[in-house]
Design an enzyme around this catalytic site. Structure first.
Site, short mmCIF file in Angstrom:
data_model
loop_
_atom_site.label_atom_id
_atom_site.label_comp_id
_atom_site.label_asym_id
_atom_site.label_seq_id
_atom_site.Cartn_x
_atom_site.Cartn_y
_atom_site.Cartn_z
N HIS A 191 0.82 -1.21 0.00
CA HIS A 191 0.00 0.00 0.00
C HIS A 191 0.86 1.27 0.00
O HIS A 191 0.40 2.32 -0.43
CB HIS A 191 -1.00 -0.04 1.15
CG HIS A 191 -2.13 -0.96 0.85
ND1 HIS A 191 -2.19 -2.23 1.33
CD2 HIS A 191 -3.21 -0.81 0.04
CE1 HIS A 191 -3.27 -2.83 0.85
NE2 HIS A 191 -3.91 -1.99 0.07
N ARG A 298 -10.47 3.94 -1.43
CA ARG A 298 -9.95 3.19 -0.27
C ARG A 298 -10.22 4.00 0.99
O ARG A 298 -9.35 4.72 1.50
CB ARG A 298 -8.45 2.94 -0.43
CG ARG A 298 -8.06 2.00 -1.56
CD ARG A 298 -6.55 1.75 -1.55
NE ARG A 298 -6.16 0.63 -2.37
CZ ARG A 298 -5.67 0.71 -3.60
NH1 ARG A 298 -5.54 1.90 -4.18
NH2 ARG A 298 -5.32 -0.37 -4.26
N ARG A 334 -15.43 1.72 -1.25
CA ARG A 334 -15.14 0.43 -0.62
C ARG A 334 -15.20 0.62 0.90
O ARG A 334 -14.60 1.55 1.44
CB ARG A 334 -13.75 -0.05 -1.02
CG ARG A 334 -13.36 -1.31 -0.26
CD ARG A 334 -12.07 -1.88 -0.73
NE ARG A 334 -10.91 -1.15 -0.22
CZ ARG A 334 -9.66 -1.47 -0.53
NH1 ARG A 334 -9.41 -2.47 -1.36
NH2 ARG A 334 -8.66 -0.80 -0.04
N GLU A 433 -11.03 -11.02 -4.37
CA GLU A 433 -9.61 -10.87 -4.00
C GLU A 433 -9.01 -12.17 -3.50
O GLU A 433 -7.84 -12.19 -3.13
CB GLU A 433 -9.48 -9.84 -2.88
CG GLU A 433 -10.06 -8.49 -3.22
CD GLU A 433 -9.70 -7.46 -2.17
OE1 GLU A 433 -8.70 -6.77 -2.34
OE2 GLU A 433 -10.45 -7.33 -1.19
N ASN A 456 -4.34 -7.29 -6.66
CA ASN A 456 -3.21 -7.18 -5.73
C ASN A 456 -3.27 -8.29 -4.69
O ASN A 456 -2.28 -8.95 -4.39
CB ASN A 456 -3.22 -5.82 -5.01
CG ASN A 456 -3.16 -4.67 -5.98
OD1 ASN A 456 -2.75 -4.85 -7.11
ND2 ASN A 456 -3.58 -3.50 -5.55
N ASP A 457 -4.45 -8.46 -4.13
CA ASP A 457 -4.62 -9.53 -3.14
C ASP A 457 -4.83 -10.87 -3.82
O ASP A 457 -4.31 -11.89 -3.36
CB ASP A 457 -5.80 -9.21 -2.22
CG ASP A 457 -5.37 -8.26 -1.10
OD1 ASP A 457 -4.31 -8.50 -0.52
OD2 ASP A 457 -6.10 -7.30 -0.84
N ARG A 467 2.54 -9.82 -0.68
CA ARG A 467 2.67 -8.70 -1.63
C ARG A 467 3.62 -7.62 -1.14
O ARG A 467 4.01 -6.74 -1.92
CB ARG A 467 1.28 -8.11 -1.96
CG ARG A 467 0.61 -7.47 -0.77
CD ARG A 467 -0.86 -7.17 -1.06
NE ARG A 467 -1.07 -5.82 -1.51
CZ ARG A 467 -2.26 -5.24 -1.63
NH1 ARG A 467 -3.37 -5.95 -1.37
NH2 ARG A 467 -2.39 -4.02 -2.04
N CYS A 504 -9.53 -3.62 -10.44
CA CYS A 504 -8.99 -2.42 -9.80
C CYS A 504 -7.63 -2.64 -9.15
O CYS A 504 -7.15 -1.77 -8.42
CB CYS A 504 -9.98 -1.86 -8.78
SG CYS A 504 -10.31 -2.97 -7.41
C1 PEP Z 1 -6.50 -5.30 -4.52
O1 PEP Z 1 -6.31 -6.09 -3.60
O2 PEP Z 1 -6.24 -5.55 -5.72
C2 PEP Z 1 -7.05 -3.96 -4.26
C3 PEP Z 1 -7.35 -3.15 -5.23
O3 PEP Z 1 -7.17 -3.58 -2.96
P1 PEP Z 1 -5.94 -3.13 -2.07
O4 PEP Z 1 -4.77 -2.90 -2.97
O5 PEP Z 1 -6.35 -1.88 -1.37
O6 PEP Z 1 -5.75 -4.28 -1.15
MG MG Z 2 -7.13 -5.76 -1.65
#
Ligand code: PEP
Ligand code: MG
Length: 579
Positions: A191, A298, A334, A433, A456-457, A467, A504
């Site tokens: 993040h 977020r 979200r 996710e 991402n997750d 990650r 996303c």
């Molecule tokens: C993700 O997990 O892809 C996402 C967009 O949420 P974050 O990056 O805030 O975990």
């Molecule tokens: Mg996420």
């Protein structure tokens, strides 16, 4: 001059002097100075010791009524050490004999004392080890570090060098003066990296040794495109990077001219490009960069920035600010995604052994219903004023989704009773996710209005790759066949249930994956606003037919390496002039 390599996570180039953030926690690099500079180092040491003495003495005065005898004794010991002439003599001798910097000499001497204390049989002495470390940290802070508060009061441009930065710390940075970030730890989708992209400042993470090699005040070049950091560059290198930085700015200005044009493929298919934001103020940037809405707000940054639980009114005002920029275009809010690397003060004190597998996200909200309901009330109230959609993160099963929807129904009832307006048909969606959600997408699709794939997750959980851990960053691959199969499964489930699906995660802003995503049928992407123009340009250079053919072929490879090199080669054909 030395070049170190990390992971470039936010593009751009910055050249300025370094500040070591939270320096007192970092290892101090062994650095020597020219023998004739030893006097200067001794002077620095004297000033730092005098400042530290003054600081402790001030504390003693201001806290006199609050401290008990135990605390008074501890600080009396600190003061004793800081005033001790023999301690200063030992440090000075090392500076003179070895030509070390004052900070390295302090570190060597105090760590040596700590080691001896730790080995002592006398319990009173061995318990003083932490006091010695405290004294070391205090001296180092006066010598090289900047306290957190100082970072808020910068007056000149700097590059922040740190072991790691939390998203909350990064969020508090003033980009007027903070021109780039370089950290030892972190991965592409941490993040902190995401924040840097949103703030539009170059960043390189996962450098492993930045805090060991860079000293405060060193001139440093951060190249976020190549993922490199140049320490003490020579004049030729500085000139070359200045040229590159100017060219990048020019390129960005050219791309910005696309803002008012549609993201339309050459065969006429319109792709929706939304912005990912962390703060309401970024909505304007997303709009200016040509965003068609907000695909991911977020909201947990409302919490992290303020470090207190936001009130309903604070939520409501933040959402109103966000929708104001977008009129009738969608704004996807979200619900809190706290936990893992985004922790509250309470979570900070109770760290979990595996935070990414722990009480995070929707799980945290469902166990903290008052907090969750406060946010949902504010989202619903704001829904009366714009095109708001609500989205739950990290759903892993149907029951969890139903529970979250019951909470929404409950809050709606309360609002109705109180005569407060809201949009009763506000769309409610979920983030996909986890592999569990992707594999059960068919069932989940029947009970929601939309999906948003959080790669991402999804990637970290599918591949079992943390990650934010740079040690396994090379294994974190969006092109892994398992990830691609899950993407296809989710898109097919959404299609069958006739609900919309967007993506996303950071994958949406990596140009090479674009034809694959479009070809799989993902025609809404949400990404960091500064990246929108570049992705739009690529979309306007490819046809949907071409994308479908590329996706078909890309899905057939056995390894991510083959897929990546194929996708890279295809993008090279589509945009031959770009790196
Ligand atoms: C993700 O997990 O892809 C996402 C967009 O949420 P974050 O990056 O805030 O975990
Ligand atoms: Mg996420």
């Amino acid at each position: 001059m030395e070049i170190i390599k990390g992971i470039g996570v936010s593009p751009g180039v910055a050249i300025c002097s370094a500040v070591i953030y939270d320096a007192e926690k970092s290892r101090i690099p062994r650095r020597s100075v020219a023998p004739e500079s030893a006097k200067k180092e001794i002077r620095r040491l004297r000033v730092a010791m005098a400042e530290a003495v003054q600081e402790v003495a001030n504390l003693q005065t201001s806290q006199a009524d609050i401290w008990d005898n135990k605390i008074r004794d501890i600080f009396a010991v600190h003061l004793h050490f800081l005033r001790d002439r023999s301690l200063r003599k030992r440090i000075v001798e090392i500076i003179l004999q070895q030509s070390y910097t004052a900070e390295y000499a302090v570190s060597v001497v105090l760590r040596d004392i700590a080691k001896h204390f730790a080995q002592a049989d006398d319990a009173y002495i061995s318990e003083r080890v932490n006091d010695i470390y405290d004294i070391e940290r205090r001296l180092l802070r006066h010598l090289i570090g900047r306290k957190r508060e100082d970072i808020q009061h910068l007056t000149e441009p700097v590059i922040i060098v740190a072991r790691d930065l939390t998203p909350g710390q990064t969020a508090s940075f003033n980009t007027k003066f903070i021109k780039a970030l370089a950290t030892d730890q972190g991965g592409r989708t941490s993040h902190t990296a995401i924040m840097a992209r949103s703030l539009g400042i170059p960043a390189v993470v996962g450098l492993a040794s930045a805090t060991g090699k860079i000293a405060a005040g060193d001139t440093v070049i951060v190249d976020g495109n190549r993922g490199t950091v140049v320490i003490d560059p020579d004049q030729n290198t500085i000139d070359e990077y200045k040229r590159q930085a100017a060219a990048l700015i020019e390129h960005e200005l050219e791309l910005d001219e696309l803002a008012h044009l549609p993201a339309e493929t050459t065969d006429g298919v319109i792709i929706e490009l939304h912005g990912n934001i962390e703060f309401p103020g970024e909505a304007d940037i997303a709009l200016a960069k040509g965003g068609d809405g907000i695909g991911l707000y977020r909201t947990e940054f409302l919490y992290l920035e303020a470090d207190h639980q936001p009130t309903e009114e604070e939520h409501y005002q933040a959402y109103l600010t966000t929708i104001r920029s977008f009129g009738s275009q969608p704004v996807t809010i979200r619900t809190f995604d706290l936990g893992a690397d985004k922790f509250t003060q309470a979570q900070r004190d109770m760290r979990e052994p595996n935070p990414f597998l722990g009480l995070r996200s929707i799980r945290y909200c469902l166990q903290n219903l008052d907090m969750f309901k406060t946010q949902i009330r504010a989202i619903l109230r704001a829904s009366a004023h714009g095109n708001i959609r609500m989205m739950f993160p990290l759903i892993t099963n149907l029951l969890e989704l139903r529970q979250a929807k019951w909470v929404v129904a409950d809050v709606k009832e309360d609002l109705e009773e109180q005569g407060i307006k809201f949009n009763d048909s506000m769309p409610v969606g979920i983030m996909i996710e986890t592999p569990a959600a992707a594999l059960c997408a068919e069932h989940l699709a029947d009970e929601v209005d939309f999906f948003s794939i959080g790669t991402n997750d999804l990637i970290q959980y599918t591949l079992a790759v943390d990650r934010i851990n740079q040690k396994v960053a090379s294994l974190y691959s969006p092109a892994h066949p398992a990830v691609l199969q899950l993407l296809r499964t989710v898109v097919q489930a959404a299609k069958r249930a006739k609900i919309s699906v967007s993506l996303c995660g950071e994958m949406a802003s990596e140009k090479d994956y674009l034809p694959l995503l479009l070809g799989l049928g993902i025609t809404t992407l949400s990404l960091a606003p500064p990246m929108i123009p570049e992705i739009k340009k690529a979309i306007r250079s490819m046809s949907m037919e071409q994308c479908r053919a590329i996706a078909r072929k890309a899905m057939g490879f056995d390894t991510d390496k083959q897929t990546i090199s194929y996708l890279r080669a295809e993008m090279q054909k589509i945009l031959p002039d770009e790196e």
